[in-house]
Design an enzyme around this catalytic site. Structure first.
Site, short mmCIF file in Angstrom:
data_model
loop_
_atom_site.label_atom_id
_atom_site.label_comp_id
_atom_site.label_asym_id
_atom_site.label_seq_id
_atom_site.Cartn_x
_atom_site.Cartn_y
_atom_site.Cartn_z
N GLU A 168 -17.79 -3.48 24.23
CA GLU A 168 -16.99 -4.70 24.35
C GLU A 168 -15.76 -4.71 23.46
OE1 GLU A 168 -21.25 -5.76 25.43
OE2 GLU A 168 -20.26 -4.70 23.77
N HIS A 218 0.84 -1.19 0.00
CA HIS A 218 0.00 0.00 0.00
C HIS A 218 0.88 1.25 0.00
CE1 HIS A 218 -2.24 -3.30 1.85
NE2 HIS A 218 -3.34 -2.72 1.43
N HIS A 223 -28.99 -14.95 24.69
CA HIS A 223 -27.99 -14.77 25.73
C HIS A 223 -27.31 -16.08 26.14
CE1 HIS A 223 -29.64 -10.80 25.90
NE2 HIS A 223 -28.99 -10.48 27.01
N HIS A 276 -4.02 3.12 -3.44
CA HIS A 276 -4.19 2.62 -2.07
C HIS A 276 -3.46 1.30 -1.85
CE1 HIS A 276 -6.03 1.42 1.74
NE2 HIS A 276 -6.20 0.24 1.19
#
Length: 638
Positions: free
Chosen positions: A397, A28, A459, A260
């Site tokens: 999280e 890149h 859950h 890129h």
């Protein structure tokens, strides 16, 4: 330094990066060339020591856009970290010191492994949080041992990732005043203009999160220098929006999204070198005057560290000195390990252990993604971060796990993070990086099975044990009682180059009998051994007591069964085959029992009794009966 010299230094970086990608025919070049001007000025501000990449009070530099390794390796070569031109020529090749993305502990100076976009932003927040905590412990009004800064280079892609929003939100909330995020705003993605997918006002976003925002021309040396100088004086996190051009100085490829992730081509590179006044035929070229200025980092950094060491030696024999010594040299013998004498949920026993560890180890700290009371991770009477040990990560999280990765690599800290096991899905990329990088951090994951009960299948983790057991160098501990829990921690503390996860129950689990052969440190061990047994029952966590009940029922039917507890499947796989055969007898019918998907058990088992579907919403005892996890049902199958 004159801007003409700065320009020559920046162009040297550009062409080193372009040559590396061209020779490898992979990489890149766009971002390194666009960031070269910023890198030169940042070099003037950065406090680091190439002779000692582990100096505690060094500035941390995180390359969140890890694909920009052409820039990274060029800088580490020029600064004097031991990368030679031959290393740059082996860019992206097998066993080279210059892999495609930066890898911690593989290349000197790399602070943390980046590549998955957004992770580095959260890592930078983690380094800043670590320095805030350590600074609060060891700094005084007269002597600041920790006063470095954390810099992070990021791009449009980093800020599109949700993890960056999570991390920058908590950074602003905490007011981290040594964090400087430099945004390479070239408005280009792989597919084209960023306008294809994002149109939000980045300034407004960060200002709403309590960041100071500066905006500059990322190719104007004076503006870059002024912004960094100003940012160092601001008492909250700073975002510098640097408007840049991808592949700056890259002839006709300048500004193109095609620059890129692909080589520019020899003709383009030669034309670009001619425009910059460089020899078009010379590759991997660094002039003496450029090298001399970059290599000043060695002398400057060595002096800064020697001055810091002198400051450290001058500390009086006081609380400050003692706090520093206890942080950098923790004494594990001070841990007062709890003894458990009754049935309890392992989330509860784990909480007791966490408190014992935090009391004994100054650098042991952590928190939960807004689930402390449920995860049982609250450290009692130990205060809130940044002065105390309880970190309130909020419902973030992914950022939480990436932040604690960086905190673990900062130096004298041993962090943990916690959530429900099912929500480990949200942080899996960071857990994977921890394993890949050999980071010792501790994941606390509670509510480990259909035993969650009434919250239902959303859950109840089913496939999660299998997922994390499949990750190399990642050790998943699922203790079956409080005693196993203690032994799991005792083993995990010794695993200095591996992350550990503690998967704990919501429901109470009875105490197990003592080991007959082996122990927790082996990953699996015999707790019942019968002469001429025909069956071996294997289980982890809550299913171990179920296996014991099943063995009793089988005995009543004249079938002798051995029972093996496997608190850490990964450790068991590390054992020699002779040990495995000594506890899982080859002559027996081998049956694994687990209230999860459990397909990995076929490594050891002939038969698996496990979940074949998602769970349901009901009290836990009803769910275990519905899905066949009763001693009667299992004995019948056997």
């Amino acid at each position: 330094m004159s801007n003409a010299m700065r320009q020559k230094m920046a162009d040297t970086i550009r062409f080193l990066a372009a040559d590396m990608v061209q020779q490898a025919n992979s990489g890149h070049p766009g971002a390194p060339m666009g960031l070269a001007d910023i890198a030169v000025v940042l070099s003037e501000h950065l406090s680091h020591n190439p002779k000692n990449p582990k100096w505690l009070n060094r500035d941390r530099l995180v390359f969140s856009g890890g694909h920009g390794t052409g820039l990274i390796y060029s800088l580490y070569h020029l600064w004097g970290y031991g990368l030679e031109i031959d290393d740059l020529k082996k860019f992206r090749q097998l066993d080279s010191a210059t892999p495609g993305h930066p890898e911690y502990a593989h290349t000197a100076g790399i602070e943390i492994t980046t590549g998955p976009l957004g992770q580095g932003v959260a890592n930078a927040v983690g380094f800043a949080m670590a320095s805030a905590y350590v600074g609060n412990k060891v700094n005084s009004e007269t002597a600041s041992l920790i006063d470095h800064r954390v810099y992070c280079l990021c791009g449009d892609g980093d800020l599109e990732e949700g993890i960056s929003y999570e991390a920058c939100s908590i950074a602003g909330h905490l007011g981290l005043d040594n964090l400087i995020l430099i945004f390479d705003s070239n408005q280009i993605t792989i597919e084209g203009s960023t306008q294809l997918s994002i149109s939000e006002n980045i300034r407004d976003r960060f200002e709403s999160q309590n960041w100071a925002v500066l905006e500059i021309d990322g190719h104007n040396f004076d503006e870059i220098d002024g912004a960094i100088t100003q940012a160092k004086m601001i008492k909250r996190p700073v975002l510098i929006i640097a408007n840049t051009v991808i592949a700056k100085g890259g002839d006709k490829m300048e500004g193109s999204h095609h620059a890129h992730g692909a080589p520019l081509g020899q003709d383009v590179i030669k034309a670009a070198k001619i425009q910059a006044g460089f020899d078009p035929e010379a590759t991997f070229a660094v002039s003496d005057d450029v090298m001399e200025r970059f290599r000043c980092a060695i002398e400057k950094g060595d002096l800064a560290e020697r001055e810091w060491n002198h400051r450290l030696k001058e500390l009086p024999l006081s609380e400050q000195n003692e706090a520093y010594e206890q942080l950098v040299n923790p004494d594990f013998s001070r841990i007062q390990w709890p003894v458990f004498e009754k049935a309890d949920a392992t989330r509860n026993t784990n909480g007791t252990i966490l408190n014992a560890l935090a009391k004994a180890i100054p650098g042991f700290l952590g928190g939960s993604a807004d689930l402390g009371p449920s995860n049982k991770t609250e450290l009692k009477d130990m205060g809130d971060f940044p002065k105390g040990k309880n970190i309130h990560f909020g419902i973030r999280e992914h950022a939480m796990a990436s932040i604690t990765n960086a905190m673990a690599l900062y130096g004298p800290l041993m962090p943990f993070s916690a959530t429900f096991f099912v929500f480990s899905d949200y942080l899996k990329p960071a857990a994977r990086i921890a394993a890949l990088s050999g980071i010792q951090q501790f994941f606390i994951w509670t509510h480990d099975s259909i035993g969650v009960g009434e919250d239902g299948p959303t859950h109840q983790p089913i496939e999660h044990l299998s997922q994390f057991r499949a990750v190399p160098n990642f050790y998943v501990y699922r203790p079956a009682d409080g005693t196993e829990n203690v032994k799991c921690w005792q083993k995990a503390l010794l695993m200095k180059h591996s992350p550990s996860a503690f998967v704990c129950s919501r429901q109470n689990l009875p105490l197990l009998p003592n080991p007959v052969k082996g122990d927790v440190e082996n990953g699996g061990y015999l707790i019942v051994e019968e002469v001429n047994a025909g069956v071996t029952l294997m289980a982890s966590g809550s299913e171990v007591s179920l296996a014991l009940e099943t063995a009793q029922l089988l005995a009543e039917q004249g079938i002798k069964a051995n029972v093996v507890s496997v608190p850490c499947f990964d450790l068991l796989m590390d054992q020699p085959q002779s040990y495995i055969d000594s506890i899982i007898k080859p002559s027996t019918k081998k049956v694994a029992i687990e209230a999860a998907r459990g397909l990995e058990w076929y490594r050891f088992a002939d038969t698996l009794i496990a979940m074949e579907s998602f769970g349901a919403s009901a009290p836990a005892d009803q769910l275990f009966e519905r899905f066949g996890f009763t001693a009667e049902a299992i004995a019948s199958k056997i």
